[in-house]
Scaffold this active site. Structure first.
Site, PDB file in Angstrom:
ATOM      1  N   VAL A   7       0.843  -1.193   0.000  1.00 40.13           N
ATOM      2  CA  VAL A   7       0.000   0.000   0.000  1.00 40.13           C
ATOM      3  C   VAL A   7       0.880   1.245   0.000  1.00 40.13           C
ATOM      4  O   VAL A   7       1.566   1.535   0.986  1.00 40.13           O
ATOM      5  CB  VAL A   7      -0.918   0.022   1.248  1.00 40.13           C
ATOM      6  CG1 VAL A   7      -1.834   1.243   1.209  1.00 40.13           C
ATOM      7  CG2 VAL A   7      -1.719  -1.265   1.351  1.00 40.13           C
ATOM      8  N   VAL A  13      -0.332  -2.038  -4.850  1.00 39.19           N
ATOM      9  CA  VAL A  13       0.075  -3.077  -5.801  1.00 39.19           C
ATOM     10  C   VAL A  13      -0.177  -4.429  -5.148  1.00 39.19           C
ATOM     11  O   VAL A  13       0.186  -4.649  -3.991  1.00 39.19           O
ATOM     12  CB  VAL A  13       1.555  -2.912  -6.203  1.00 39.19           C
ATOM     13  CG1 VAL A  13       1.957  -3.983  -7.213  1.00 39.19           C
ATOM     14  CG2 VAL A  13       1.789  -1.525  -6.797  1.00 39.19           C
ATOM     15  N   GLY A 107       9.480   3.831   6.833  1.00 41.95           N
ATOM     16  CA  GLY A 107       8.372   3.323   6.031  1.00 41.95           C
ATOM     17  C   GLY A 107       8.547   1.833   5.759  1.00 41.95           C
ATOM     18  O   GLY A 107       9.641   1.384   5.412  1.00 41.95           O
ATOM     19  N   ASP A 109       7.593   0.102   3.310  1.00 41.16           N
ATOM     20  CA  ASP A 109       8.022  -0.180   1.925  1.00 41.16           C
ATOM     21  C   ASP A 109       9.544  -0.129   1.790  1.00 41.16           C
ATOM     22  O   ASP A 109      10.148  -0.918   1.061  1.00 41.16           O
ATOM     23  CB  ASP A 109       7.342   0.770   0.918  1.00 41.16           C
ATOM     24  CG  ASP A 109       7.487   2.257   1.260  1.00 41.16           C
ATOM     25  OD1 ASP A 109       7.986   2.603   2.368  1.00 41.16           O
ATOM     26  OD2 ASP A 109       7.092   3.089   0.421  1.00 41.16           O
ATOM     27  N   ARG A 110      10.176   0.777   2.544  1.00 36.09           N
ATOM     28  CA  ARG A 110      11.635   0.911   2.465  1.00 36.09           C
ATOM     29  C   ARG A 110      12.324  -0.305   3.062  1.00 36.09           C
ATOM     30  O   ARG A 110      13.333  -0.782   2.542  1.00 36.09           O
ATOM     31  CB  ARG A 110      12.082   2.195   3.189  1.00 36.09           C
ATOM     32  CG  ARG A 110      11.393   3.442   2.639  1.00 36.09           C
ATOM     33  CD  ARG A 110      11.792   4.681   3.420  1.00 36.09           C
ATOM     34  NE  ARG A 110      13.176   5.065   3.147  1.00 36.09           N
ATOM     35  CZ  ARG A 110      13.850   5.956   3.873  1.00 36.09           C
ATOM     36  NH1 ARG A 110      13.274   6.521   4.922  1.00 36.09           N
ATOM     37  NH2 ARG A 110      15.085   6.273   3.550  1.00 36.09           N
TER      38      ARG A 110
END
Ligand SMILES: Nc1ncnc2c1ncn2[C@@H]1O[C@H](COP(=O)(O)OP(=O)(O)OP(=O)(O)O)[C@@H](O)[C@H]1O
Ligand SMILES: CC(C)(CO)[C@@H](O)C(=O)NCCC(=O)O
Ligand SMILES: [K+]
Length: 254
Positions: A7, A13, A107, A109-110
């Site tokens: 997200v 995705v 984050g 995602d990182r």
């Protein structure tokens, strides 16, 4: 099969893995107002149209940098798949030591990107993600996450340029032949394109100095394939890096 969900602030995705193979992936917009049922119908429809049997999904893992959509997505997983998803956050084994002042601040995602890049290429490695923000992350030889830099993303920077000017139109980000351009659209394209290429090479060269090494550089995110060819520093483009990282982390926690 494993359903992985990333997200982001602009897009969500989704990908489906059968063991280590990514079978399919989809991109939907991140809409904070969408309901549990709307997300459910959307995902079930994508599966249906692509001949994926929802019954075969036996686990779900999610990384998110948008806290407000998480209750909705969690309910969607319960209601439409009967699964309590694994969520990247405190308590999840990533196998990576996070050297941020406050590790909870990084984050998800990182971290997921960093785990994937270190698993695939070893360290030291620098990861660049061209999303809503452009992030640069550094992982050392041992596999510790050292931190990095966060820049305004290419899309939002270009949007700001268009919104705050009367005469500048929306453009497609594209490489130009030259930087001495003779019309507005090309001038903007050159400025955006070579401006961000320069940002990449500038930050990577400083990061390499701080990492004290010949770190490999891997790029991901929608604009990576467009920007990478003109940079001196990007070695590899891996569009599915985040999904790959989610699969790896799932395996470390099953
Ligand atoms: N060719 C292009 N020209 C102009 N803008 C683009 C182009 N491709 C993507 N963008 C914009 O760049 C931004 C980043 O897109 P991308 O799809 O890479 O990020 P994302 O994965 O959606 O980000 P996040 O993970 O933060 O949600 C978006 O705002 C998108 O609209
Ligand atoms: C930088 C973004 C927006 C990139 O998606 C995300 O990773 C995020 O919100 N991070 C939190 C701040 C940090 O990583 O330090
Ligand atoms: K992303």
């Amino acid at each position: 099969m494993l359903l992985v969900i990333d997200v982001g602030n602009t897009n969500i995705v989704l990908g489906i893995f059968d063991d280590k193979t990514l079978l399919d992936h989809w991109r939907i917009s991140t809409d904070r107002l969408r309901t549990t049922d709307e997300y459910g119908v959307l995902v079930r429809n994508l599966f249906y149209l692509n001949h994926v049997n929802s019954e075969e999904i036996d686990a779900i893992i999610i990384s998110s940098v948008v806290p407000s959509v998480m209750p909705t997505l969690e309910r969607m997983c319960q209601r439409y798949f009967g699964i309590a998803p694994l969520i990247i956050g405190p308590g999840i084994r990533t196998g990576m030591d996070i050297k941020y002042d406050n590790p909870r601040e990084v984050g998800a995602d990182r971290i997921v990107n960093a785990v994937a890049a270190y698993e695939l290429y070893g360290g030291p490695v620098i990861i660049i993600d061209f999303g809503t923000a452009t992030t640069f992350c550094a992982v050392d030889k041992k596999g510790d996450y050292l931190g990095g830099s966060i820049c305004p993303g290419i899309g939002i920077s270009t949007d700001a340029l268009v919104q705050r000017t009367a005469l500048l139109p929306r453009i497609e980000v594209r490489r130009t032949e030259r930087v001495i351009c003779r019309n507005t659209v090309e001038s903007m394209q050159a400025g955006v394109y070579y401006g961000f290429v320069g940002q990449v090479d500038g930050i990577v060269s400083r990061m390499r100095r701080e990492l004290g090494s010949n770190a490999r550089v891997v790029a991901t995110g929608g604009l990576a394939v467009i920007i990478a060819p003109a940079t001196k520093s990007i070695d590899l483009v891996e569009p599915m890096l985040t999904l790959e990282g989610l699969r790896i982390i799932y395996e470390r926690n099953r």
